[in-house]
Design a protein around this motif. Sequence first.
Motif, PDB file in Angstrom:
ATOM      1  N   ILE A  77       0.831  -1.203   0.000  1.00 28.37           N
ATOM      2  CA  ILE A  77       0.000   0.000   0.000  1.00 28.37           C
ATOM      3  C   ILE A  77       0.866   1.255   0.000  1.00 28.37           C
ATOM      4  O   ILE A  77       0.581   2.225  -0.698  1.00 28.37           O
ATOM      5  CB  ILE A  77      -0.957   0.002   1.205  1.00 28.37           C
ATOM      6  CG1 ILE A  77      -2.008  -1.101   1.038  1.00 28.37           C
ATOM      7  CG2 ILE A  77      -1.641   1.359   1.375  1.00 28.37           C
ATOM      8  CD1 ILE A  77      -2.889  -1.300   2.251  1.00 28.37           C
ATOM      9  N   LEU A  78       1.944   1.237   0.774  1.00 33.78           N
ATOM     10  CA  LEU A  78       2.833   2.400   0.836  1.00 33.78           C
ATOM     11  C   LEU A  78       3.405   2.740  -0.538  1.00 33.78           C
ATOM     12  O   LEU A  78       3.687   3.899  -0.834  1.00 33.78           O
ATOM     13  CB  LEU A  78       3.979   2.153   1.818  1.00 33.78           C
ATOM     14  CG  LEU A  78       3.666   2.217   3.309  1.00 33.78           C
ATOM     15  CD1 LEU A  78       4.934   1.978   4.116  1.00 33.78           C
ATOM     16  CD2 LEU A  78       3.065   3.567   3.685  1.00 33.78           C
ATOM     17  N   GLN A  79       3.570   1.731  -1.377  1.00 35.71           N
ATOM     18  CA  GLN A  79       4.145   1.951  -2.711  1.00 35.71           C
ATOM     19  C   GLN A  79       3.092   2.280  -3.758  1.00 35.71           C
ATOM     20  O   GLN A  79       3.441   2.592  -4.895  1.00 35.71           O
ATOM     21  CB  GLN A  79       4.921   0.698  -3.140  1.00 35.71           C
ATOM     22  CG  GLN A  79       6.100   0.380  -2.235  1.00 35.71           C
ATOM     23  CD  GLN A  79       6.791  -0.913  -2.623  1.00 35.71           C
ATOM     24  OE1 GLN A  79       7.696  -0.939  -3.438  1.00 35.71           O
ATOM     25  NE2 GLN A  79       6.362  -2.011  -2.028  1.00 35.71           N
ATOM     26  N   ASN A  80       1.841   2.216  -3.378  1.00 30.78           N
ATOM     27  CA  ASN A  80       0.754   2.447  -4.335  1.00 30.78           C
ATOM     28  C   ASN A  80       0.425   3.944  -4.410  1.00 30.78           C
ATOM     29  O   ASN A  80      -0.279   4.483  -3.555  1.00 30.78           O
ATOM     30  CB  ASN A  80      -0.484   1.650  -3.904  1.00 30.78           C
ATOM     31  CG  ASN A  80      -1.585   1.711  -4.937  1.00 30.78           C
ATOM     32  OD1 ASN A  80      -1.539   2.496  -5.890  1.00 30.78           O
ATOM     33  ND2 ASN A  80      -2.605   0.879  -4.763  1.00 30.78           N
ATOM     34  N   LYS A  81       0.918   4.593  -5.438  1.00 28.90           N
ATOM     35  CA  LYS A  81       0.742   6.036  -5.560  1.00 28.90           C
ATOM     36  C   LYS A  81      -0.672   6.440  -5.971  1.00 28.90           C
ATOM     37  O   LYS A  81      -0.987   7.626  -6.026  1.00 28.90           O
ATOM     38  CB  LYS A  81       1.761   6.603  -6.550  1.00 28.90           C
ATOM     39  CG  LYS A  81       3.192   6.459  -6.055  1.00 28.90           C
ATOM     40  CD  LYS A  81       4.184   7.130  -6.994  1.00 28.90           C
ATOM     41  CE  LYS A  81       5.608   6.991  -6.457  1.00 28.90           C
ATOM     42  NZ  LYS A  81       6.596   7.678  -7.330  1.00 28.90           N
ATOM     43  N   PHE A 132      12.327  -3.093   5.210  1.00 26.37           N
ATOM     44  CA  PHE A 132      11.394  -1.994   4.941  1.00 26.37           C
ATOM     45  C   PHE A 132      12.105  -0.701   4.549  1.00 26.37           C
ATOM     46  O   PHE A 132      11.456   0.250   4.126  1.00 26.37           O
ATOM     47  CB  PHE A 132      10.548  -1.687   6.189  1.00 26.37           C
ATOM     48  CG  PHE A 132       9.730  -2.841   6.694  1.00 26.37           C
ATOM     49  CD1 PHE A 132       9.533  -3.974   5.929  1.00 26.37           C
ATOM     50  CD2 PHE A 132       9.169  -2.793   7.959  1.00 26.37           C
ATOM     51  CE1 PHE A 132       8.785  -5.039   6.412  1.00 26.37           C
ATOM     52  CE2 PHE A 132       8.418  -3.858   8.452  1.00 26.37           C
ATOM     53  CZ  PHE A 132       8.227  -4.974   7.665  1.00 26.37           C
ATOM     54  N   ILE A 133      13.416  -0.674   4.720  1.00 29.97           N
ATOM     55  CA  ILE A 133      14.138   0.594   4.557  1.00 29.97           C
ATOM     56  C   ILE A 133      13.997   1.162   3.147  1.00 29.97           C
ATOM     57  O   ILE A 133      13.747   2.362   2.977  1.00 29.97           O
ATOM     58  CB  ILE A 133      15.619   0.414   4.934  1.00 29.97           C
ATOM     59  CG1 ILE A 133      15.738   0.185   6.449  1.00 29.97           C
ATOM     60  CG2 ILE A 133      16.438   1.639   4.523  1.00 29.97           C
ATOM     61  CD1 ILE A 133      17.141  -0.131   6.920  1.00 29.97           C
ATOM     62  N   SER A 137      12.246   4.657   2.351  1.00 29.06           N
ATOM     63  CA  SER A 137      13.076   5.696   1.743  1.00 29.06           C
ATOM     64  C   SER A 137      12.371   6.328   0.555  1.00 29.06           C
ATOM     65  O   SER A 137      12.336   7.565   0.410  1.00 29.06           O
ATOM     66  CB  SER A 137      14.418   5.100   1.289  1.00 29.06           C
ATOM     67  OG  SER A 137      15.170   4.631   2.385  1.00 29.06           O
ATOM     68  N   GLU A 138      11.793   5.490  -0.293  1.00 28.22           N
ATOM     69  CA  GLU A 138      11.075   6.010  -1.457  1.00 28.22           C
ATOM     70  C   GLU A 138       9.834   6.795  -1.044  1.00 28.22           C
ATOM     71  O   GLU A 138       9.458   7.783  -1.683  1.00 28.22           O
ATOM     72  CB  GLU A 138      10.675   4.859  -2.392  1.00 28.22           C
ATOM     73  CG  GLU A 138      11.826   4.298  -3.208  1.00 28.22           C
ATOM     74  CD  GLU A 138      12.474   5.359  -4.086  1.00 28.22           C
ATOM     75  OE1 GLU A 138      11.735   6.134  -4.741  1.00 28.22           O
ATOM     76  OE2 GLU A 138      13.715   5.425  -4.123  1.00 28.22           O
ATOM     77  N   PHE A 139       9.213   6.358   0.038  1.00 32.27           N
ATOM     78  CA  PHE A 139       8.031   7.054   0.547  1.00 32.27           C
ATOM     79  C   PHE A 139       8.400   8.453   1.031  1.00 32.27           C
ATOM     80  O   PHE A 139       7.673   9.421   0.783  1.00 32.27           O
ATOM     81  CB  PHE A 139       7.422   6.236   1.694  1.00 32.27           C
ATOM     82  CG  PHE A 139       6.103   6.748   2.187  1.00 32.27           C
ATOM     83  CD1 PHE A 139       4.975   6.693   1.385  1.00 32.27           C
ATOM     84  CD2 PHE A 139       5.981   7.283   3.465  1.00 32.27           C
ATOM     85  CE1 PHE A 139       3.743   7.154   1.845  1.00 32.27           C
ATOM     86  CE2 PHE A 139       4.764   7.744   3.932  1.00 32.27           C
ATOM     87  CZ  PHE A 139       3.633   7.684   3.120  1.00 32.27           C
ATOM     88  N   GLU A 158      20.788  10.515  -1.908  1.00 34.93           N
ATOM     89  CA  GLU A 158      22.079  10.001  -1.466  1.00 34.93           C
ATOM     90  C   GLU A 158      22.067   9.601   0.011  1.00 34.93           C
ATOM     91  O   GLU A 158      22.765   8.673   0.413  1.00 34.93           O
ATOM     92  CB  GLU A 158      23.175  11.054  -1.702  1.00 34.93           C
ATOM     93  CG  GLU A 158      23.440  11.368  -3.162  1.00 34.93           C
ATOM     94  CD  GLU A 158      23.980  10.161  -3.917  1.00 34.93           C
ATOM     95  OE1 GLU A 158      24.827   9.434  -3.340  1.00 34.93           O
ATOM     96  OE2 GLU A 158      23.553   9.933  -5.063  1.00 34.93           O
ATOM     97  N   ASN A 159      21.289  10.317   0.808  1.00 37.63           N
ATOM     98  CA  ASN A 159      21.324  10.050   2.253  1.00 37.63           C
ATOM     99  C   ASN A 159      20.011   9.556   2.840  1.00 37.63           C
ATOM    100  O   ASN A 159      19.923   9.289   4.035  1.00 37.63           O
ATOM    101  CB  ASN A 159      21.763  11.304   3.016  1.00 37.63           C
ATOM    102  CG  ASN A 159      20.824  12.493   2.803  1.00 37.63           C
ATOM    103  OD1 ASN A 159      19.641  12.333   2.498  1.00 37.63           O
ATOM    104  ND2 ASN A 159      21.339  13.704   2.959  1.00 37.63           N
ATOM    105  N   VAL A 160      18.986   9.412   2.008  1.00 37.02           N
ATOM    106  CA  VAL A 160      17.659   9.090   2.543  1.00 37.02           C
ATOM    107  C   VAL A 160      17.615   7.749   3.265  1.00 37.02           C
ATOM    108  O   VAL A 160      16.909   7.592   4.269  1.00 37.02           O
ATOM    109  CB  VAL A 160      16.581   9.135   1.427  1.00 37.02           C
ATOM    110  CG1 VAL A 160      16.813   8.040   0.394  1.00 37.02           C
ATOM    111  CG2 VAL A 160      15.183   9.041   2.032  1.00 37.02           C
ATOM    112  N   LYS A 161      18.389   6.764   2.815  1.00 34.99           N
ATOM    113  CA  LYS A 161      18.346   5.453   3.464  1.00 34.99           C
ATOM    114  C   LYS A 161      18.869   5.525   4.904  1.00 34.99           C
ATOM    115  O   LYS A 161      18.387   4.797   5.776  1.00 34.99           O
ATOM    116  CB  LYS A 161      19.128   4.421   2.660  1.00 34.99           C
ATOM    117  CG  LYS A 161      18.418   3.993   1.383  1.00 34.99           C
ATOM    118  CD  LYS A 161      19.141   2.840   0.709  1.00 34.99           C
ATOM    119  CE  LYS A 161      18.412   2.413  -0.551  1.00 34.99           C
ATOM    120  NZ  LYS A 161      19.096   1.278  -1.222  1.00 34.99           N
TER     121      LYS A 161
END
Length: 204
Positions: A77-81, A132-133, A137-139, A158-161
């Motif tokens: 669900i988190l990836q569903n835009k 889940f990282i 991160s993409e979220f 570059e640093n989000v992870k």
Amino acid sequence: MTKRNVKDPEERKQELIDIASKLFEKYGYEKVSVRDILAEVNGAPGMFYYYFKSKEDIFLACMETYFDEKLKNKLDILQNKEIDYEERIKILRELIVKDIGQFTKKYNFSLNNSITDNSYRLWELTHYIGKFIDVYSEFIIEGIEDKKIENNMGIDRENVKSFAAFILYGAVGTIYTDSINKGENKTNSNGAFEVISELFPRLH
């Protein structure tokens, strides 16, 4: 001659995991033996060791199955835009506070357990959260790019992870502490998400 009912290997493996999960939940890790698990399915030791190396191995498999069943759908669900970002934030909160909290209760995280006993639980919890990282991160990046959340910390691809890992493991640490402590050392696991909200204020 009656034909013997031979189960598919994956079906038999899942049966062992289901039985073990119930026994571990009811009696605790240390009070359940491989013999107890086999007694429930009327199986021989050779069958058990075909699928699992040890009791520790099936215990980890039980916890991983829980995560797969309870949490994977929320990550999807988190990836569903197509779903509103605000709605997905609610899903994220439920994932962090409710589902992981339920996991610590189901598998009895407690100071009363032995160090070995709790080590298996904590290892699986931190190991699985690591998966889940990337999604989280993409979220975060999506929220920043779409002007849904403020970026006060200079987060980029570059640093989000590093930020995502820090937040997730910090939240899990809070929930873990909440689960094993009582009294004055007890924390409020709901506060984990409140901290996240402070780090990423929503734009209105």
